[in-house]
Design a protein around this motif. Structure first.
Motif, PDB file in Angstrom:
ATOM      1  N   TYR A  14      53.190  93.839  34.573  1.00  0.00           N
ATOM      2  CA  TYR A  14      51.975  94.380  33.827  1.00  0.00           C
ATOM      3  C   TYR A  14      50.820  93.452  33.758  1.00  0.00           C
ATOM      4  N   VAL A  15      49.656  94.238  34.138  1.00  0.00           N
ATOM      5  CA  VAL A  15      48.589  93.488  33.735  1.00  0.00           C
ATOM      6  C   VAL A  15      47.585  94.666  33.165  1.00  0.00           C
ATOM      7  N   PRO A  16      46.799  94.294  31.935  1.00  0.00           N
ATOM      8  CA  PRO A  16      46.080  95.502  31.349  1.00  0.00           C
ATOM      9  C   PRO A  16      44.857  95.926  32.097  1.00  0.00           C
ATOM     10  N   ALA A  17      44.480  97.209  31.823  1.00  0.00           N
ATOM     11  CA  ALA A  17      42.938  97.386  32.711  1.00  0.00           C
ATOM     12  C   ALA A  17      41.940  97.092  31.826  1.00  0.00           C
ATOM     13  N   LYS A  18      40.896  96.625  32.568  1.00  0.00           N
ATOM     14  CA  LYS A  18      39.584  96.128  31.962  1.00  0.00           C
ATOM     15  C   LYS A  18      38.575  97.236  32.049  1.00  0.00           C
ATOM     16  N   ILE A  75      39.188 106.558  43.695  1.00  0.00           N
ATOM     17  CA  ILE A  75      39.813 106.483  42.430  1.00  0.00           C
ATOM     18  C   ILE A  75      38.713 106.455  41.318  1.00  0.00           C
ATOM     19  N   ASP A  76      37.498 105.693  41.339  1.00  0.00           N
ATOM     20  CA  ASP A  76      36.837 105.645  40.336  1.00  0.00           C
ATOM     21  C   ASP A  76      36.131 107.037  40.199  1.00  0.00           C
ATOM     22  N   VAL A  82      39.322  99.581  54.304  1.00  0.00           N
ATOM     23  CA  VAL A  82      40.107 100.759  53.730  1.00  0.00           C
ATOM     24  C   VAL A  82      39.817 100.637  52.114  1.00  0.00           C
ATOM     25  N   PHE A  83      40.267  99.533  51.756  1.00  0.00           N
ATOM     26  CA  PHE A  83      40.702  99.255  50.244  1.00  0.00           C
ATOM     27  C   PHE A  83      39.124  99.764  49.381  1.00  0.00           C
ATOM     28  N   SER A 114      39.867  94.372  40.998  1.00  0.00           N
ATOM     29  CA  SER A 114      38.850  95.627  40.893  1.00  0.00           C
ATOM     30  C   SER A 114      38.915  96.195  39.539  1.00  0.00           C
ATOM     31  N   ARG A 115      39.612  95.358  38.364  1.00  0.00           N
ATOM     32  CA  ARG A 115      39.584  95.786  37.042  1.00  0.00           C
ATOM     33  C   ARG A 115      40.522  96.860  36.726  1.00  0.00           C
ATOM     34  N   TYR A 116      41.433  97.186  37.776  1.00  0.00           N
ATOM     35  CA  TYR A 116      42.430  98.179  37.194  1.00  0.00           C
ATOM     36  C   TYR A 116      43.414  97.475  36.821  1.00  0.00           C
ATOM     37  N   GLY A 117      44.137  98.497  35.682  1.00  0.00           N
ATOM     38  CA  GLY A 117      45.366  97.839  35.296  1.00  0.00           C
ATOM     39  C   GLY A 117      46.531  97.934  36.217  1.00  0.00           C
ATOM     40  N   LEU A 118      47.620  97.328  36.217  1.00  0.00           N
ATOM     41  CA  LEU A 118      48.762  97.494  36.857  1.00  0.00           C
ATOM     42  C   LEU A 118      50.177  97.549  36.162  1.00  0.00           C
ATOM     43  N   LEU A 119      50.960  98.345  36.544  1.00  0.00           N
ATOM     44  CA  LEU A 119      52.200  98.328  36.234  1.00  0.00           C
ATOM     45  C   LEU A 119      53.169  98.770  37.461  1.00  0.00           C
ATOM     46  N   ALA A 120      53.769  97.614  37.926  1.00  0.00           N
ATOM     47  CA  ALA A 120      54.533  97.817  39.240  1.00  0.00           C
ATOM     48  C   ALA A 120      56.049  97.477  38.738  1.00  0.00           C
TER      49      ALA A 120
END
Length: 286
Positions: free
Chosen positions: A73-77, A271-272, A263-264, A106-112
């Protein structure tokens, strides 16, 4: 001459019987060992920092059926959404570090999550189990304060089936599918055309049946040279989906095209736009 002809017929019969026996044995083998052909987990527990992923909270989540899942987990910014990420059928979370680093940069949070049987998680993978794992991950995201309109469901390959199932039954802002399929049965049929896989498969991942219940923006990314999941199966899934939907065909792209440099940024911009980041923080990414 008659005797020679009889010998030839006998040999042909034996040859045919051997071929039939081999075919039947192959079918039995596919039926018995099918999950070994469908799931390729790396079971090692890898520390995210040692894998090159800094700033990660290394979680342990408990499923309703008692399995323990590893999750990163990385929190969103800055008001960005959380990417709830579902990996494919091979490897572990450490194999996705370049993609995860790009998302968090890219400042997105992540839960994988690491599915059951993968990367330090307990249990063994099955479709029912992976769906339970997806449910557990979604509940964790909500428990950490992310409302549905700040959660982006993202799946790659096999994981697109998990992401679609969640999108069909839970609130989310958007759905991103990298190299998806209409059903696992059709993928298997493409690789094993001489076998009756429709009769044999346990874990079918019928995304074609679930996609009609998805009513959030959807992005499909698929390479036209994908030799794992034919692009035709992604197009079939796309045709069944509700609007709004976008198909991003990657010319010359192979399996898992989202991470390509060309692509990224386009995926991030999409998404934005769907989550309102572009409106709140300026123009979409270049």
């Amino acid at each position: 001459m008659a005797r020679q002809g009889q010998i030839v017929v006998t040999m042909l019969r034996w040859s045919l019987a051997c071929c039939v026996a081999i075919y039947v044995l192959a079918i039995c083998g596919l039926a018995i060992f099918q999950r070994r052909l469908q799931y390729f987990p790396d079971r090692r527990l890898v520390d995210p920092a040692q894998a090159g992923m800094s700033g990660v909270e290394d979680l342990r989540l408990t499923t309703d059926d008692g399995e323990t899942l590893v999750a990163w987990y990385v929190p969103a910014k800055d008001g960005h959404p959380l990417i709830l990420y579902f990996h494919g059928n091979g490897g572990d979370l450490a194999d996705r570090v370049p993609r995860f680093r790009a998302l968090t940069a890219s400042r997105y949070g992540l839960l994988a999550i690491s599915y059951r049987g993968y990367g330090g998680s307990t249990g063994s993978p099955t479709q029912k189990g992976l769906m339970e794992d997806g449910e557990t991950a979604y509940l964790e995201a909500r428990a950490r304060g992310y409302d549905g309109d700040r959660i982006v469901l993202m799946g790659e390959s096999l994981g697109t089936g998990v992401a679609i199932a969640l999108a069909a039954t839970h609130e989310a802002a958007a759905l991103v599918l990298d190299s998806p399929y209409s059903s696992a049965v059709e993928v298997a049929a493409a690789h094993y055309p001489i076998f009756p896989v429709n009769w044999l498969m346990f874990d079918r991942y019928r995304s074609d049946l679930a996609i009609g219940d998805v009513h959030i923006p959807m992005l499909v990314i698929h390479g036209d040279k994908d030799d794992v999941i034919p692009i035709s199966l992604a197009r079939r899934l796309f045709e069944l989906a509700n609007e709004p939907k976008t198909f991003m065909q990657v010319s010359g792209g192979k399996h898992l095209a989202l991470g390509l440099a060309e692509v990224f940024p386009r995926v991030c911009a999409w998404i934005d736009q769907q989550t309102g980041v572009a409106r709140r923080y300026g123009a979409a990414r270049e």
